[in-house]
Scaffold this active site. Structure first.
Site, PDB file in Angstrom:
ATOM      1  N   TYR A 142       0.870  -1.425  -0.141  1.00  9.98           N
ATOM      2  CA  TYR A 142      -0.101   0.142   0.064  1.00  9.98           C
ATOM      3  C   TYR A 142       0.834   1.308   0.056  1.00  9.98           C
ATOM      4  O   TYR A 142       0.435   2.351  -0.554  1.00  9.98           O
ATOM      5  CB  TYR A 142      -0.884   0.066   1.376  1.00  9.98           C
ATOM      6  CG  TYR A 142      -2.278  -0.685   1.057  1.00  9.98           C
ATOM      7  CD1 TYR A 142      -2.172  -1.978   0.902  1.00  9.98           C
ATOM      8  CD2 TYR A 142      -3.272   0.000   1.197  1.00  9.98           C
ATOM      9  CE1 TYR A 142      -3.633  -2.614   0.589  1.00  9.98           C
ATOM     10  CE2 TYR A 142      -4.525  -0.664   1.114  1.00  9.98           C
ATOM     11  CZ  TYR A 142      -4.714  -1.837   0.781  1.00  9.98           C
ATOM     12  OH  TYR A 142      -5.984  -2.612   0.737  1.00  9.98           O
ATOM     13  N   LYS A 193       3.211 -15.484   2.716  1.00  7.77           N
ATOM     14  CA  LYS A 193       3.429 -16.131   1.262  1.00  7.77           C
ATOM     15  C   LYS A 193       5.050 -16.535   1.378  1.00  7.77           C
ATOM     16  O   LYS A 193       5.514 -15.962   0.540  1.00  7.77           O
ATOM     17  CB  LYS A 193       3.071 -15.283   0.061  1.00  7.77           C
ATOM     18  CG  LYS A 193       3.144 -16.057  -1.133  1.00  7.77           C
ATOM     19  CD  LYS A 193       1.959 -17.102  -1.112  1.00  7.77           C
ATOM     20  CE  LYS A 193       1.879 -17.898  -2.459  1.00  7.77           C
ATOM     21  NZ  LYS A 193       1.036 -19.102  -2.790  1.00  7.77           N
ATOM     22  N   ASP A 226      -2.793 -18.580   0.812  1.00  9.03           N
ATOM     23  CA  ASP A 226      -3.877 -18.895  -0.322  1.00  9.03           C
ATOM     24  C   ASP A 226      -4.647 -20.192   0.476  1.00  9.03           C
ATOM     25  O   ASP A 226      -5.902 -20.209   0.443  1.00  9.03           O
ATOM     26  CB  ASP A 226      -3.130 -19.492  -1.593  1.00  9.03           C
ATOM     27  CG  ASP A 226      -2.024 -20.360  -1.465  1.00  9.03           C
ATOM     28  OD1 ASP A 226      -1.422 -20.327  -0.043  1.00  9.03           O
ATOM     29  OD2 ASP A 226      -1.576 -21.098  -2.442  1.00  9.03           O
ATOM     30  N   ASP A 250      -6.374  -7.018   4.174  1.00  2.00           N
ATOM     31  CA  ASP A 250      -7.493  -6.479   3.368  1.00  2.00           C
ATOM     32  C   ASP A 250      -8.344  -7.362   2.893  1.00  2.00           C
ATOM     33  O   ASP A 250      -9.670  -7.432   2.859  1.00  2.00           O
ATOM     34  CB  ASP A 250      -6.803  -5.564   2.050  1.00  2.00           C
ATOM     35  CG  ASP A 250      -7.971  -4.868   1.412  1.00  2.00           C
ATOM     36  OD1 ASP A 250      -8.804  -4.463   2.062  1.00  2.00           O
ATOM     37  OD2 ASP A 250      -8.014  -4.874   0.188  1.00  2.00           O
ATOM     38  N   ASP A 254     -11.989  -9.061   4.376  1.00  2.00           N
ATOM     39  CA  ASP A 254     -13.359  -9.159   3.722  1.00  2.00           C
ATOM     40  C   ASP A 254     -14.045 -10.296   3.713  1.00  2.00           C
ATOM     41  O   ASP A 254     -15.301 -10.658   3.957  1.00  2.00           O
ATOM     42  CB  ASP A 254     -13.266  -8.549   2.330  1.00  2.00           C
ATOM     43  CG  ASP A 254     -13.661  -7.051   2.351  1.00  2.00           C
ATOM     44  OD1 ASP A 254     -13.210  -6.430   3.290  1.00  2.00           O
ATOM     45  OD2 ASP A 254     -13.865  -6.759   0.931  1.00  2.00           O
TER      46      ASP A 254
HETATM   47  C1  IPM Z   1     -10.278  -1.370   3.708  1.00  2.00           C
HETATM   48  C2  IPM Z   1     -10.846  -0.679   2.447  1.00  2.00           C
HETATM   49  C3  IPM Z   1      -9.526   0.316   2.146  1.00  2.00           C
HETATM   50  C4  IPM Z   1      -8.208  -0.518   2.122  1.00  2.00           C
HETATM   51  C5  IPM Z   1      -9.619   1.126   0.896  1.00  2.00           C
HETATM   52  C6  IPM Z   1     -11.231   1.808   0.775  1.00  2.00           C
HETATM   53  C7  IPM Z   1      -8.505   1.935   0.460  1.00  2.00           C
HETATM   54  O1  IPM Z   1     -10.734  -1.818   1.461  1.00  2.00           O
HETATM   55  O2  IPM Z   1     -10.281  -0.464   4.718  1.00  2.00           O
HETATM   56  O3  IPM Z   1     -10.219  -2.514   3.750  1.00  2.00           O
HETATM   57  O4  IPM Z   1      -7.941  -1.045   1.110  1.00  2.00           O
HETATM   58  O5  IPM Z   1      -7.676  -0.495   2.917  1.00  2.00           O
HETATM   59 MG    MG Z   2     -11.055  -3.711   1.987  1.00  2.00          MG
END
Ligand code: IPM
Ligand code: MG
Length: 368
Positions: A142, A193, A226, A250, A254
Site C-alpha cells: 500500500y 507467502k 492462499d 485487506d 473481507d
Molecule cells: C479497507 C478498504 C480500504 C483498504 C480502501 C477503501 C482504501 O478496502 O479498509 O479495507 O484497502 O484498506
Molecule cells: Mg478492504
C-alpha cells in the site's frame, strides 16, 4: 474526569446516516451516564474533496492529532471514480492512517447468535465464530516505494508496487496480535507467502523470534495466504487471532466478515503506538463501506458504527461498563426481532436506520 475528545468524520454515503445514530448514543451517554465528550467534526473523503479540493484536508489532520480518538463513518462513491488518483476519497482514508501512524487494524469477525442463519456457510460451521484479524495497516504494498506506472521506450507501459517490511514494522504488529491473543484464546496464526515472497519470509522469521522471546505462552502457527483463504471458508472456527500484512489482511478480512453474514454488524479499530501519556492514537470505523446504492434512504445498518463507538469507549476511553451496556442493548434489540434490510430474516420486523438507533437507545434506558 476530563472530557473525552472525540473527532467525528461522517464521510460519504451511508457514513453520514450511521454516524447520526452513533451521535444519538453519545448524547445518551452524556445525559444518562454523565460522561462528558468534547466532540469536533471534520471532513474526509469525497465530501472533503467537494468542499476543499482535497480528500484529506489539513484541518482534519490537525483535529485528529488533538483528539483522544476518531470515529469515522465511511468514504467513497461513484461520483468520485474519475478523479485523479491522489484526489480520490480512498486517499483520504489512507492518508489519515499514515499520518496518525495507525499501523494495527483490528477486525473482529464475530457471528451473532441471532444471525447464524444469515451466513453463506452452513450455520454449524459459523455458529459461535469469533476471529480477530490483526492487519498491518501502514506498510507493505500500500505504501512501499518505488511505485507507479511508467512508459517504456517501445511505448508499452509498466506498473509496479513494492512490498516492503522492516523488522521493526513486523515486530510492532506482532506484539499487538500476541497481546490480543493473551486476552482471548492464546493462539495466533500468522499469514504470509513465505514460499514465494522474501519479504514475507522475513515476516515469518520475525514473528517466530518475537513469540520465542516475549510470548512463549501464546501458540504461534504459520499459514500461507492462499491456504488461509481456503481454510477461512472450509473451517473458520480453527482460528483465534490471525495476523498478516496489509494487502493480505485487506482481502482476508473481507472474506472473514462475509462468513458472519453480517458485514453491517462489524466494527473495526485502527491503532497507533502509545504516545507520551500512554494514550494510543486510534480510529474506529465500521468494516463496511459507504454503500452509495442505499445512501440517503434511511436503510443502512447503524450497528457496526455503534459497535465501533463501543470499541472506542472500551479501548480508548476505559469506559468498560458503558461499552458493555451498548453491546448488551444491541443484543437485546436483535433478540427482540428487529432487523435492518441487510440482516432481514423471515418472521422478523424490518426497521430503518433511525428506528434501529432509537430501539438501541430504548434498550439502553432499560439497562441504565
Ligand atoms: C479497507 C478498504 C480500504 C483498504 C480502501 C477503501 C482504501 O478496502 O479498509 O479495507 O484497502 O484498506
Ligand atoms: Mg478492504
Amino acid at each position: 474526569m476530563a472530557a473525552k475528545k472525540l473527532l467525528i468524520l461522517p464521510g460519504d454515503g451511508i457514513g453520514v446516516e450511521v454516524i447520526g445514530q452513533a451521535r444519538r448514543i453519545i448524547d445518551w451517554l452524556e445525559k444518562k451516564r454523565g460522561i462528558s465528550f468534547e466532540i469536533s467534526e471534520g471532513l474526509l473523503g469525497g465530501i472533503a474533496y467537494d468542499k476543499t479540493g482535497t480528500p484529506f484536508p489539513k484541518d482534519t489532520l490537525d483535529k485528529a492529532m488533538e483528539a483522544d480518538a476518531v470515529l469515522l463513518g465511511a468514504v467513497g462513491g461513484p461520483q468520485w471514480d474519475n478523479l485523479p488518483f491522489d484526489k480520490k476519497p480512498e486517499r483520504g482514508l489512507l492518508g489519515i492512517r499514515k499520518e496518525m501512524g495507525l499501523f494495527a487494524n483490528l477486525r473482529p469477525a464475530v457471528v451473532f447468535e441471532e444471525l447464524a442463519d444469515a451466513s453463506s456457510l452452513k450455520s454449524d460451521l459459523v455458529a459461535g465464530l469469533d476471529i480477530m484479524i490483526v492487519r498491518e495497516l501502514t506498510g507493505g504494498m500500500y505504501f512501499g516505494e518505488p511505485r507507479g506506472v511508467e512508459t517504456l521506450p517501445d511505448g508499452s507501459r509498466r506498473g509496479f508496487n513494492t512490498m516492503v517490511y522492516t523488522t521493526e514494522e513486523i515486530r510492532r504488529i506482532g506484539k499487538v496480535a500476541f497481546e490480543i491473543a493473551r486476552e482471548r484464546g492464546k493462539r495466533v496464526c500468522s499469514v504470509d507467502k513465505a514460499n514465494v515472497l522474501e519479504c514475507t519470509l522475513l515476516w515469518r522469521e520475525e514473528m517466530t523470534k518475537l513469540r520465542d522471546e516475549e510470548y512463549p505462552d501464546v501458540e504461534l502457527t504459520h499459514m500461507l495466504v492462499d491456504n488461509a483463504a481456503m481454510q477461512l471458508v472450509r473451517f473458520p472456527k480453527q482460528f483465534d487471532v490471525m495476523v498478516t500484512e496489509n494487502t493480505f489482511g485487506d482481502i482476508l478480512s473481507d472474506c472473514a466478515s462475509m462468513l458472519t453474514g453480517s458485514l453491517g454488524m462489524l466494527p473495526s479499530a485502527s491503532w497507533g503506538a502509545p504516545d507520551a501519556r500512554g494514550v494510543r492514537r486510534a480510529l474506529y470505523e465500521p468494516s463496511h463501506g459507504s454503500a452509495p446504492d442505499i445512501a440517503g434512504k434511511d436503510m443502512a445498518n447503524p450497528i457496526a458504527t455503534i459497535l465501533s463507538l463501543s470499541m472506542c469507549l472500551r479501548y480508548s476511553f476505559g469506559l468498560t461498563k458503558e461499552a458493555d451496556m451498548i453491546d448488551g442493548a444491541i443484543k437485546a434489540v436483535l433478540k427482540g426481532g428487529l432487523r435492518t434490510a441487510d440482516i432481514m430474516q423471515p418472521g422478523k420486523a424490518r426497521v430503518s436506520t433511525s428506528v434501529m438507533g432509537e430501539s438501541i437507545i430504548r434498550e439502553l434506558d432499560k439497562l441504565a
